[in-house]
Design a protein around this motif. Structure first.
Motif, PDB file in Angstrom:
ATOM      1  N   SER A   1       0.852  -1.201   0.000  1.00 20.90           N
ATOM      2  CA  SER A   1       0.000   0.000   0.000  1.00 20.90           C
ATOM      3  C   SER A   1       0.886   1.249   0.000  1.00 20.90           C
ATOM      4  O   SER A   1       2.095   1.175   0.258  1.00 20.90           O
ATOM      5  CB  SER A   1      -0.869   0.004   1.255  1.00 20.90           C
ATOM      6  OG  SER A   1      -0.038   0.140   2.394  1.00 20.90           O
ATOM      7  N   ASP A   2       0.244   2.398  -0.230  1.00 23.20           N
ATOM      8  CA  ASP A   2       0.975   3.671  -0.160  1.00 23.20           C
ATOM      9  C   ASP A   2       1.545   3.881   1.239  1.00 23.20           C
ATOM     10  O   ASP A   2       2.632   4.425   1.405  1.00 23.20           O
ATOM     11  CB  ASP A   2       0.043   4.844  -0.514  1.00 23.20           C
ATOM     12  CG  ASP A   2      -0.376   4.810  -1.974  1.00 23.20           C
ATOM     13  OD1 ASP A   2       0.299   4.131  -2.771  1.00 23.20           O
ATOM     14  OD2 ASP A   2      -1.392   5.446  -2.312  1.00 23.20           O
TER      15      ASP A   2
ATOM     16  N   LEU B   1      -1.889  11.110   7.392  1.00 22.87           N
ATOM     17  CA  LEU B   1      -2.194  10.975   5.959  1.00 22.87           C
ATOM     18  C   LEU B   1      -2.951   9.688   5.645  1.00 22.87           C
ATOM     19  O   LEU B   1      -3.489   9.530   4.557  1.00 22.87           O
ATOM     20  CB  LEU B   1      -0.908  11.040   5.134  1.00 22.87           C
ATOM     21  CG  LEU B   1      -0.146  12.360   5.224  1.00 22.87           C
ATOM     22  CD1 LEU B   1       1.137  12.295   4.412  1.00 22.87           C
ATOM     23  CD2 LEU B   1      -1.002  13.522   4.713  1.00 22.87           C
ATOM     24  N   PHE B   2      -2.934   8.762   6.604  1.00 19.98           N
ATOM     25  CA  PHE B   2      -3.602   7.473   6.344  1.00 19.98           C
ATOM     26  C   PHE B   2      -4.617   7.145   7.426  1.00 19.98           C
ATOM     27  O   PHE B   2      -4.705   6.021   7.882  1.00 19.98           O
ATOM     28  CB  PHE B   2      -2.544   6.366   6.216  1.00 19.98           C
ATOM     29  CG  PHE B   2      -1.653   6.536   5.018  1.00 19.98           C
ATOM     30  CD1 PHE B   2      -2.083   6.164   3.754  1.00 19.98           C
ATOM     31  CD2 PHE B   2      -0.395   7.106   5.153  1.00 19.98           C
ATOM     32  CE1 PHE B   2      -1.273   6.355   2.643  1.00 19.98           C
ATOM     33  CE2 PHE B   2       0.420   7.295   4.045  1.00 19.98           C
ATOM     34  CZ  PHE B   2      -0.016   6.922   2.792  1.00 19.98           C
TER      35      PHE B   2
ATOM     36  N   LEU C   1      -3.454   6.503  -0.678  1.00 21.83           N
ATOM     37  CA  LEU C   1      -3.773   7.927  -0.825  1.00 21.83           C
ATOM     38  C   LEU C   1      -4.953   8.089  -1.764  1.00 21.83           C
ATOM     39  O   LEU C   1      -5.157   7.260  -2.664  1.00 21.83           O
ATOM     40  CB  LEU C   1      -2.550   8.662  -1.377  1.00 21.83           C
ATOM     41  CG  LEU C   1      -1.335   8.668  -0.437  1.00 21.83           C
ATOM     42  CD1 LEU C   1      -0.069   9.090  -1.198  1.00 21.83           C
ATOM     43  CD2 LEU C   1      -1.563   9.599   0.745  1.00 21.83           C
ATOM     44  N   ASN C   2      -5.689   9.164  -1.527  1.00 25.01           N
ATOM     45  CA  ASN C   2      -6.823   9.494  -2.398  1.00 25.01           C
ATOM     46  C   ASN C   2      -6.257   9.973  -3.743  1.00 25.01           C
ATOM     47  O   ASN C   2      -5.478  10.931  -3.793  1.00 25.01           O
ATOM     48  CB  ASN C   2      -7.630  10.608  -1.708  1.00 25.01           C
ATOM     49  CG  ASN C   2      -8.877  10.977  -2.454  1.00 25.01           C
ATOM     50  OD1 ASN C   2      -8.957  10.764  -3.661  1.00 25.01           O
ATOM     51  ND2 ASN C   2      -9.834  11.537  -1.743  1.00 25.01           N
TER      52      ASN C   2
ATOM     53  N   THR D   1      -5.191  18.503   0.753  1.00 23.37           N
ATOM     54  CA  THR D   1      -6.612  18.848   0.643  1.00 23.37           C
ATOM     55  C   THR D   1      -7.466  17.720   1.226  1.00 23.37           C
ATOM     56  O   THR D   1      -8.464  17.970   1.912  1.00 23.37           O
ATOM     57  CB  THR D   1      -6.984  19.094  -0.836  1.00 23.37           C
ATOM     58  OG1 THR D   1      -6.104  20.067  -1.366  1.00 23.37           O
ATOM     59  CG2 THR D   1      -8.412  19.575  -0.976  1.00 23.37           C
ATOM     60  N   ASN D   2      -7.061  16.512   0.975  1.00 25.26           N
ATOM     61  CA  ASN D   2      -7.804  15.372   1.504  1.00 25.26           C
ATOM     62  C   ASN D   2      -7.852  15.424   3.034  1.00 25.26           C
ATOM     63  O   ASN D   2      -8.905  15.227   3.646  1.00 25.26           O
ATOM     64  CB  ASN D   2      -7.124  14.071   1.046  1.00 25.26           C
ATOM     65  CG  ASN D   2      -7.951  12.860   1.367  1.00 25.26           C
ATOM     66  OD1 ASN D   2      -9.108  12.765   0.961  1.00 25.26           O
ATOM     67  ND2 ASN D   2      -7.381  11.930   2.118  1.00 25.26           N
ATOM     68  N   TRP D   3      -6.698  15.751   3.643  1.00 25.65           N
ATOM     69  CA  TRP D   3      -6.662  15.869   5.111  1.00 25.65           C
ATOM     70  C   TRP D   3      -7.580  17.017   5.557  1.00 25.65           C
ATOM     71  O   TRP D   3      -8.345  16.880   6.500  1.00 25.65           O
ATOM     72  CB  TRP D   3      -5.217  16.121   5.577  1.00 25.65           C
ATOM     73  CG  TRP D   3      -5.117  16.190   7.076  1.00 25.65           C
ATOM     74  CD1 TRP D   3      -4.953  15.136   7.931  1.00 25.65           C
ATOM     75  CD2 TRP D   3      -5.221  17.372   7.893  1.00 25.65           C
ATOM     76  NE1 TRP D   3      -4.946  15.594   9.228  1.00 25.65           N
ATOM     77  CE2 TRP D   3      -5.100  16.960   9.236  1.00 25.65           C
ATOM     78  CE3 TRP D   3      -5.403  18.725   7.624  1.00 25.65           C
ATOM     79  CZ2 TRP D   3      -5.151  17.850  10.308  1.00 25.65           C
ATOM     80  CZ3 TRP D   3      -5.455  19.622   8.691  1.00 25.65           C
ATOM     81  CH2 TRP D   3      -5.330  19.181  10.013  1.00 25.65           C
ATOM     82  N   ALA D   4      -7.510  18.127   4.828  1.00 30.16           N
ATOM     83  CA  ALA D   4      -8.292  19.314   5.221  1.00 30.16           C
ATOM     84  C   ALA D   4      -9.798  19.045   5.163  1.00 30.16           C
ATOM     85  O   ALA D   4     -10.525  19.402   6.086  1.00 30.16           O
ATOM     86  CB  ALA D   4      -7.924  20.494   4.325  1.00 30.16           C
ATOM     87  N   VAL D   5     -10.257  18.413   4.097  1.00 26.88           N
ATOM     88  CA  VAL D   5     -11.718  18.201   3.996  1.00 26.88           C
ATOM     89  C   VAL D   5     -12.204  17.170   5.026  1.00 26.88           C
ATOM     90  O   VAL D   5     -13.368  17.155   5.382  1.00 26.88           O
ATOM     91  CB  VAL D   5     -12.176  17.789   2.573  1.00 26.88           C
ATOM     92  CG1 VAL D   5     -11.910  18.871   1.567  1.00 26.88           C
ATOM     93  CG2 VAL D   5     -11.552  16.489   2.115  1.00 26.88           C
ATOM     94  N   ASN D   6     -11.276  16.380   5.531  1.00 27.29           N
ATOM     95  CA  ASN D   6     -11.646  15.433   6.587  1.00 27.29           C
ATOM     96  C   ASN D   6     -11.498  16.011   7.990  1.00 27.29           C
ATOM     97  O   ASN D   6     -11.750  15.326   8.972  1.00 27.29           O
ATOM     98  CB  ASN D   6     -10.808  14.149   6.464  1.00 27.29           C
ATOM     99  CG  ASN D   6     -11.332  13.277   5.345  1.00 27.29           C
ATOM    100  OD1 ASN D   6     -12.504  12.910   5.351  1.00 27.29           O
ATOM    101  ND2 ASN D   6     -10.485  12.975   4.380  1.00 27.29           N
ATOM    102  N   HIS D   7     -11.051  17.265   8.079  1.00 30.44           N
ATOM    103  CA  HIS D   7     -10.888  17.920   9.384  1.00 30.44           C
ATOM    104  C   HIS D   7     -11.528  19.305   9.369  1.00 30.44           C
ATOM    105  O   HIS D   7     -10.840  20.317   9.582  1.00 30.44           O
ATOM    106  CB  HIS D   7      -9.400  18.015   9.772  1.00 30.44           C
ATOM    107  CG  HIS D   7      -8.810  16.677  10.069  1.00 30.44           C
ATOM    108  ND1 HIS D   7      -8.328  15.862   9.091  1.00 30.44           N
ATOM    109  CD2 HIS D   7      -8.699  15.994  11.235  1.00 30.44           C
ATOM    110  CE1 HIS D   7      -7.912  14.727   9.642  1.00 30.44           C
ATOM    111  NE2 HIS D   7      -8.131  14.775  10.938  1.00 30.44           N
TER     112      HIS D   7
END
Ligand code: SF4
Length: 400
Positions: A224-225, A288-289, A295-296, A303-309
């Motif tokens: 995996s990543d 990040l995971f 990873l998305n 951005t992925n982290w931000a939209v999840n927080h």
């Protein structure tokens, strides 16, 4: 075989080793087709390099490699003098600023490394070559040759190839893990020792002064990543590597141990972005995971982290710490420093941010200025997320 044909073969089969970007050049008698590459220095300067293999006549049989011994491809090997003459000729004509030299394994690792070192030494000692040299260290090379390599090259690199011992043994059974690990340990140790020594004695030459790098193939095996980045982190920490390069798997060979299709190039890009976030932006691997081991691919990792927080945002530009600013999609190191410097004299408005050159395209959804959001109607919705998939990079794509 004439030298033009050798050059054609040995540069075209060098392209699978990344670290450079393909480019063309003009005005050569032997016209550079695929052997002039542009690499970026630590300072961001672009350097055209002659990127070739010393030989592609390999005695090993790595499943993923075009040059493996069981492939029916044209084979060539330079002589030391041919490659020295070619390099000095191109250098004097200003076509290149340096040499990126790798090789398949001919006879055995030490013999191969000796030939490569003869080229590099002759360039430096006899020809007075002052250009940049990136030299690959061949797995299984003796200690004495590994040590010598870094005193003639600006950068040495040893490809770890795959993220686990299991995968390495499966796809590259001729390469024993220790044949890669030992040179990595030795070159990193010698680099650190010479850095310390040079602080005491000016005459000490630094081993591989541009640092050491490695490469991991992504997608040839099922890691995996998260596995890959965790492995990369260990490499950075244990061996003080300057860079880990990720190379999306290319399905060149038909082999039942390998996937049928190329790995998506966007995965390689996401890994670079995540690697950069960990090294330069103080993100942790766990952050990040949080939701997935991969990873998305649609959103960049920040951005992925931000939209999840959503609880972390909006961040007030006038109050945020440096680390908080770096969490904002669209704001990188340069922008964060600009904001911190500018707000010392007065508090910043959105207009001020625009004048500073801050790209609000992404950041607008995550920031406030003195308690006010950019546009109360522009909440982050799935529709706006569409903007983020257009690859407006917030994490600077790392220089190679
Ligand atoms: S040793 Fe290098 S050149 Fe030879 S088959 Fe393996 S990856 Fe290819």
């Amino acid at each position: 075989m004439d030298i033009e044909r050798k050059l054609e073969i040995l540069s075209s089969y060098a392209k699978y080793d990344i670290s450079c970007v393909y480019s063309k050049s003009k005005n050569l008698k032997i016209r550079p087709k695929h052997f002039i590459y542009y690499s970026q220095s630590n300072t961001g300067k672009t350097i055209p390099l002659l990127k070739v293999l010393f030989s592609n006549a390999c005695i090993y049989d790595c499943a993923y490699c075009i040059n493996r011994k069981t492939n029916n491809v044209p084979r060539a090997t330079f002589t030391v003098d041919e490659l020295v003459n070619l390099t000095t000729n191109f250098y004097k004509r200003n076509y290149i600023k340096g040499l990126f030299l790798s090789s398949a394994i001919i006879k055995n690792p030490n013999f191969t490394m000796e030939q490569m070192l003869k080229v590099v030494k002759k360039l430096r000692i006899k020809e007075g070559f002052k250009g940049y040299i990136h030299l690959k260290i061949i797995p299984g090379t003796s200690e004495i040759l590994v040590k010598e390599a870094g005193f003639y090259a600006d950068r040495v690199s040893i490809n770890v190839e795959l993220p686990t011992k299991h995968s390495l043994l499966l796809l590259a059974p001729d390469k024993k893990p220790e044949s890669i690990q030992n040179p990595l340990i030795l070159s990193s140790k010698t680099y650190i020792e010479t850095i310390h020594e040079a602080k005491k004695y000016k005459s000490v030459k630094i081993y591989s002064p541009a640092g050491q790098t490695t490469q991991i193939i992504v997608g040839a095996t099922p890691e995996s990543d998260k596995n890959i980045l965790s492995f990369a982190n260990k490499l950075y920490n244990q061996y003080k590597l300057k860079r880990v390069y990720y190379s999306a798997y290319i399905a060149i060979n038909k082999d039942k141990r390998l996937p049928l299709k190329n790995e998506e190039i966007i995965r390689e890009k996401r890994l670079y972005q995540a690697d950069f976030l960990i090294r330069e932006y103080n993100f942790t691997l766990e952050e990040l995971f949080e939701k997935s081991k991969n990873l998305n691919l649609t959103l960049d990792p920040k951005t992925n982290w931000a939209v999840n927080h959503p609880d972390f945002f909006p961040i007030d530009i006038n109050k945020a710490s440096y680390d908080e600013l770096l969490r904002i999609p669209g704001i990188g190191i340069k922008s964060a420093n600009l904001i911190i410097k500018a707000r010392k004299s007065s508090s910043l408005s959105f207009e001020n941010l625009k004048k500073l050159g801050i790209n609000l395209k992404k950041a607008q959804y995550f920031i406030a200025c003195n308690g006010k959001k950019y546009d109360k109607n522009r909440e982050l919705t799935p529709l706006f997320l569409f903007d983020f998939t257009k690859e407006v990079n917030t994490v600077e794509t790392p220089s190679l």
